[in-house]
Design an enzyme around this catalytic site. Sequence first.
Site, short mmCIF file in Angstrom:
data_model
loop_
_atom_site.label_atom_id
_atom_site.label_comp_id
_atom_site.label_asym_id
_atom_site.label_seq_id
_atom_site.Cartn_x
_atom_site.Cartn_y
_atom_site.Cartn_z
N ALA A 52 0.86 -1.19 0.00
CA ALA A 52 0.00 0.00 0.00
C ALA A 52 0.89 1.23 0.00
CB ALA A 52 -0.87 -0.02 1.25
N GLY A 87 0.72 -5.22 0.76
CA GLY A 87 -0.39 -5.32 -0.18
C GLY A 87 0.03 -5.90 -1.52
N GLU A 94 -0.15 -9.52 -1.06
CA GLU A 94 -1.58 -9.86 -0.93
C GLU A 94 -2.24 -9.93 -2.31
OE1 GLU A 94 -2.13 -6.73 2.08
OE2 GLU A 94 -3.04 -8.26 3.34
N GLU A 139 4.16 -5.48 7.39
CA GLU A 139 3.29 -4.46 8.01
C GLU A 139 3.56 -4.22 9.48
OE1 GLU A 139 2.35 -6.62 5.73
OE2 GLU A 139 0.82 -5.83 4.40
#
Length: 685
Positions: free
Chosen positions: A63, A102, A105, A125
């Site tokens: 992200a 992300g 992911e 994270e």
Amino acid sequence: MSRLAACTIHDGVAVVTIDNPPVNALGARLRGDLFAVLSEVVASPEVAAIVLTGSGRNFVAGADISEIGRPPVEPTVTSIIELIEDCERPTIAAINGNALGGGLELAMACHYRVATPEARLGLPEVRLGLLPGAGGTQRLPRLVGAAAALDMIVTGSEIGARKASGIGLVDALSEGDLMREAIALAQARAAENGSHVAVRYREDKIAAAKRDLAGFEAHRDALLSKRRGLRAPQLAALSVGNALTLPFDDALAAERGFFLELASSDESKALRHLFFAEREAAKLDGVTKEAARAVRRVGIVGAGTMGRGIAMAFLNAGMPVALAETDEEALAKAIEAISASYAALVRRGSLSEEEASARRGNLSGSVSYDMFADCDLVIEAVFEDMALKKTIFAALAAATPAGTILATNTSWLDVNEIAAATDRPQDVLGLHFFSPAHVMKLLEIVRGERTSPAALATALKLARRIGKVPVVVGVGYGFVGNRMLAARNAELERLMLEGAMPTQIDRAFRDFGWPMGPFEMTDLAGLDVGWRNRRAHGKTAPVADALCEMGRFGQKTGRGFHLYPDGSRKGVPDPEVEKLIRTMAEEAGIAPRAVSFAEILERTHYPMVNAGAQVVEEGIARRAADIDVVWVNGYGFPAWKGGPMFWARKEGLSRIERFLARQFEATGSEHFRPSPMLPLLAASD
Ligand code: 3H9
């Protein structure tokens, strides 16, 4: 405006490429473009399979960290993941570089993953005080098993593609042309015409973990015991545990809730502040990466503790090192000690014999500076004596060609004065390492008045090469870190005389989050170091001096501020020290009283912040955030508090200023005189 995601068709396979430099972070604009491209591709009857990849050195680095904590903007990473996961045709992630957070992911939403051997995969994270918030805690255990997923998610560590392929995270390694192989795989899978099971429906590894719940819990507790007090690892572990007990969608909703809680936590704000602060600290106006000179070989003068540690920092990065000492015996001893350190690592299994011997092979030594003629950088690491340093620098300037950078590892002294002992001050700067130099991350790069941009660019580039976090600071007694350390410690003697015992002060520091208290630290480093320094500068510290006179030098003598019975490394309170302190207080006419933890912290940490404001005021630190980077990476300030200046803003700058002003009025002590810069820090970064 160009699109940040684009699609090309290769024999019925849609290749969707993400192109959002520098790291393909999933910011709002990229998400919008990616969602639009994928929606088209998924709806197209012409497309038999989809390959998702990144351009440059990253697949996707996660992200966009600068957007975390802000209201979500559609389409979210989750909506993109749903789009991919619901696709009935085979989807393949072609992992060309870092697939982090992300990014991983996203890759796990695909049916298959192919990676280059150089690719790195991870869910880092927790290092930002978060947990994976787009299904990472649910999909990773389904691919690699619950225990391996816990390891990666709770520690935040990345793994290489080879390891990822060994544990089931990656289906195939591409040793040749990644795109060609990914497209071939896509075509083969599409031709099979069978169904492709999305990761969310794969239950075999979850079932295996459920059969050994006790093993899972023991593993989880062991990982968490090293991370007490931190919220992110706790919630991350809880969320991975949910994969074993809750239906997928419920566990996903719980993960989302945890993510939102963490995104607004102080812990995450502090760690995200440090992420950007570290990167800002490495940039300098007028200094470009291109200006850096090549450094092939490094010379070091002085092979004491610091010199050896610095040598190892370079050897560990695969660089040749030439070590100079004043006599053959001292040199042999140092080389022997470095070899012994590597042998110990081999015995412990943390270094291969092959690597150890490569490092030893890169080390040479001499008592003559002639060997420095082909060095691109020479670092002086002798004791703090200005006259000696000047003699050494004059000799180094004569022994090396112009352009060879000459650096001093001084912790306190004037780098301009040292530079003036040479005929080329533009090549001189400070490289202040922190002990142990091959372990501690911080490198204060001290910019002299005449240091050239090329020398600074070289130092900055080199710092990253040897895994250090560089911060450029100006010349001033103690630079940034040690100047503030002196302010932090200025009240310690007085606090003891007023009734706070060393154990209590250490405890207050530990409760704050420091890895050890100031007296534990001094006991570890040796009380004699400070004693020698004070005597050299006509200074005193009554309690510490008295302990030194009693031969209590700390751990190495089994006694210091604390007692270390039977060679123990953990100190216990010593009634003899407490009696000595009480007697000294009585002689000084100070009545003992109860001193609270809060007072201990205010009287030590507020002057430290004040000194931080002073170094910004004087231009020794370029910005408050640089100071945070110094303290977290060099002095053990708890990262989850963001560094002293970040913490001070939370504590309240006006509260700190009022406290200092009151203390200054009452005591007249300079370290309490409030810096005029203090209130201005609210507006600085
Ligand atoms: C996440 O993914 C949450 C999800 O679970 C939830 C989804 C809903 N964002 O480090 P570098 C910038 S949390 C924004 O010098 P390198 C960086 O600031 C995220 N910016 O390069 C710098 O900018 P500048 C989980 C980012 O080659 C520039 O890129 N992911 C981001 O040494 C170059 O960075 C992570 O924690 C980002 N995600 O190392 C990975 N990443 O040039 C964080 C970088 O203006 N990133 N920037 O100073 C890294 O670990 C390293 O940057 C990486 C490259 C290894 C990728």
